[in-house]
Design a protein around this motif. Structure first.
Motif, mmCIF file in Angstrom:
data_model
loop_
_atom_site.group_PDB
_atom_site.id
_atom_site.type_symbol
_atom_site.label_atom_id
_atom_site.label_comp_id
_atom_site.label_asym_id
_atom_site.label_seq_id
_atom_site.Cartn_x
_atom_site.Cartn_y
_atom_site.Cartn_z
ATOM 1 N N SER A 84 43.727 29.048 42.193
ATOM 2 C CA SER A 84 43.508 29.513 40.820
ATOM 3 C C SER A 84 42.471 28.675 40.095
ATOM 4 C CB SER A 84 44.823 29.538 40.037
ATOM 5 O OG SER A 84 45.613 28.430 40.310
ATOM 6 N N ASP A 85 42.224 27.471 40.593
ATOM 7 C CA ASP A 85 41.186 26.646 39.952
ATOM 8 C C ASP A 85 40.747 25.551 40.920
ATOM 9 O OD1 ASP A 85 39.449 25.725 38.053
ATOM 10 O OD2 ASP A 85 40.964 24.665 36.860
ATOM 11 N N PRO A 112 39.228 21.989 40.142
ATOM 12 C CA PRO A 112 38.732 21.015 39.153
ATOM 13 C C PRO A 112 37.559 20.219 39.724
ATOM 14 C CG PRO A 112 41.081 20.707 39.601
ATOM 15 C CD PRO A 112 40.565 21.651 40.624
ATOM 16 N N SER A 153 46.756 25.668 42.424
ATOM 17 C CA SER A 153 47.300 26.986 42.748
ATOM 18 C C SER A 153 48.530 27.232 41.887
ATOM 19 C CB SER A 153 47.663 27.050 44.241
ATOM 20 O OG SER A 153 48.326 28.269 44.517
ATOM 21 N N GLU A 154 48.517 28.331 41.167
ATOM 22 C CA GLU A 154 49.663 28.653 40.317
ATOM 23 C C GLU A 154 50.831 29.171 41.149
ATOM 24 O OE1 GLU A 154 49.811 27.924 37.208
ATOM 25 O OE2 GLU A 154 47.691 27.417 36.927
#
Lengths: 339, 238
Positions: free
Chosen positions: B155-156, B158, B148-149
């Motif tokens: 946000s991603d 992985p 999380s940004e």
């Protein structure tokens, strides 16, 4: 300190338990190196004991054949890094005329109390036998060989006739070790092995002859016998032994059977036979076993080929693999313990 | 020479109403740090042990260790740093000043609050560090890791197969480690972050080879962790 023990919780289920280990004043700390799986361990692991026995004894860490490296000795008697054989019998109690291994008050590791499947063992000095000279994996068979010395002690006291032909029934590891110890101690003895698997009997290169139990020639003369079959087939083996053994012979019984075994006592009486039960060993027997290994290169070589498979064990999954493999191997499965 | 650097300098005060750093709290019958140290006392591959303690607790740490059997091991307590990476650098400098650093020297670093480290992990760390630049104990993660940004939204995500949780021990060739620190300081790189050391290695394309960790090699940093750890030590009957 925090120690780990790997206990059989139930059939085929091994779990790690962490617990505090306190080192007594006269205790040393040793890390097992090599462990050897015995038929008794397999009976627990595969659930071949009666349910009430399993319920009573489990959870319990298995394995009673082991070598180890000394990690710490407060009193400095054993150097750090020195090698030892671990003694599974805890000789806490003595009774006149009773060998320590037959005293029911003395615990035996991996049968009632935890065995050697641990990251380290805190033990009294009497719980280890230092290995002098070159260290070798075959010292892991010290306990097994000591069982033979225990049986031979009783055998020597009982036998009337001497220097003769001995029959060993069984084609497994116990039979191999019994035959090997007899060969080392009595070079002139005629040793005949009776089994059913040709592939396994080929391994017994040091005996005089091997026979398939279904193709035994008539009129074979056998003075004394060692029964190393165990389990359900021990009944048939004992039956054949009683038929073939000469009068006044000794029958040393080493095979463990979970169920009752029928023995024809008429033949025992008619022939004046002596049946000698034999189980486990004491520390003196283990020292004799160590001396035999140390004194004979030939013995060590024959013990090396007793190992069917050596398996590295780093975790519970590897332990399960080792036990499963042991049931497929003809002879001994040795664990390189890297916990 | 193989050194163990025990990282005990973090204040670790995450227990409610508890002013003592976590590593000194009891686990079973002994303080956590003693339980941890004992695994290094009994390891035959470890020659010397350096404990990096909080400045104000240094004397206390010495007193505490002095009360237990060190099983013949040489143990020194030095003042460490709040940051784990900076503490490792302090230990390296201490070793250099006192004993010098030779080509084959190894430094194994370990969190004081991971008392369930095993002899296998210690031995494999040392063996692996001798063969590569460094060894890092790691485990696959049970949880899916989110990036999380902004700390609020995903946000991603992985791929799980690429995600590993870092544990200790982490082990280094001392010469390489010293050179890596010196390079970093020349470039004014901060040593304040816990993960900075591994980052310094990967930045210089040095190999950190994995050693399998275990879920039981837990880091005790909260009252919940301590309760779990104590529960793990209780004998189970079934």
């Amino acid at each position: 300190m925090i120690g780990r023990i790997y206990r059989l919780m139930d059939t085929k289920r091994i779990e790690m338990i962490q617990r505090e280990v306190n080192l007594g004043l006269n205790e040393i700390l040793a890390k097992p190196d090599f462990l050897s799986i015995c038929a008794a361990d397999q009976r627990y692991y595969f659930g071949r004991r009666r349910r009430e026995v399993l319920n009573k004894k489990l959870p319990m860490a298995l394995i009673h054949e082991a070598t180890a490296t000394v990690l710490y000795d407060k009193n400095g008697k054993l150097p750090v890094g020195s090698k030892v054989v671990l003694v599974p019998l805890i000789e806490e109690n003595q009774a006149d005329g009773l060998k320590a291994n037959y005293n029911p008050q003395n615990p035996f590791m991996s049968s009632g109390v935890d065995g050697f499947m641990r990251d380290f063992v805190a033990t009294a000095y009497s719980g280890v036998i230092p290995v002098a000279g070159d260290y070798s994996v075959v010292y892991v068979f010290c306990e097994m060989i000591s069982v033979v010395f225990n049986a031979l002690e009783a055998f020597e006291k009982s036998r009337v006739t001497k220097n003769e032909t001995v029959g060993v029934w069984g084609d497994g590891s116990m039979s191999y070790v019994v035959s090997l110890v007899l060969r080392c101690l009595y070079p002139d003895m005629k040793i005949l092995v009776f089994g059913k698997t040709q592939r396994k009997m080929q391994r017994f290169s040091f005996v005089n002859k091997t026979y398939n139990i279904d193709k035994v020639p008539q009129n074979l003369h056998i003075d004394h016998c060692f029964e190393c079959v165990g389990e359900k087939n021990s009944e048939a083996a004992i039956k054949q032994i009683l038929k073939m053994i000469a009068p006044q012979g000794c029958v040393s019984l080493l095979g463990v059977s979970e169920e009752a075994v029928v023995i024809n006592t008429r033949t025992v009486l008619d022939k004046g036979l002596k049946l000698i039960g034999s189980s486990r060993s004491d520390a003196k027997d283990m020292k004799k076993a160590m001396e035999l290994i140390q004194s004979s290169d030939v013995c060590r070589k024959y013990l090396e080929i007793l190992i069917s498979e050596k398996i590295k064990v780093k975790n519970e999954k590897d332990m399960v693999h080792a036990f499963e493999q042991s049931s497929l191997n003809d002879f001994k499965t040795v664990i390189k313990w890297e916990i | 020479m193989t050194y163990a650097g025990i990282l005990a300098a973090g204040a670790g005060v995450k227990m409610p109403r508890q002013d003592m750093p976590m590593q000194f709290l009891p686990l079973g019958e002994k303080p956590i740090i003693i339980n941890t140290l004992e695994q290094f006392f009994i390891n035959t591959n470890i020659d010397k042990i350096v404990v990096a303690a909080p400045e104000s607790w240094k004397q206390f740490t010495e007193d505490l260790i002095g009360k237990y059997d060190k099983m013949g091991k040489e143990v020194v307590v030095i003042v460490g740093d709040e940051s784990k990476t900076a503490s490792v650098w302090t230990i390296v400098k201490y070793i250099e000043a006192l004993w010098g650093i030779n080509d084959n020297d190894i430094l194994l670093t370990h969190d004081a609050v991971r008392p369930f480290v095993t002899q296998r992990m210690i031995d494999e760390n040392i063996e692996t560090a001798k063969r590569y630049d460094a060894a890092g104990t790691a485990m696959t993660t049970n949880d899916t890791i989110l990036v999380s940004e902004d700390g609020i939204t995903v946000s991603d995500i992985p791929p799980k197969r690429k995600m590993f949780a870092a544990q200790t021990p982490q082990t280094f060739k001392l010469k390489t480690l010293e050179a890596t620190f010196k390079n970093a300081l020349k470039q004014n790189i901060t040593l304040s972050m816990e993960s900075e050391l591994a980052r310094l290695y990967t930045r210089e394309k040095k190999v950190i080879q994995f050693v399998h960790g275990e879920y039981s090699n837990m880091k005790i940093i909260s009252s919940y962790d301590l309760e779990v750890a104590n529960a793990l030590l209780r004998e189970r009957s079934t």
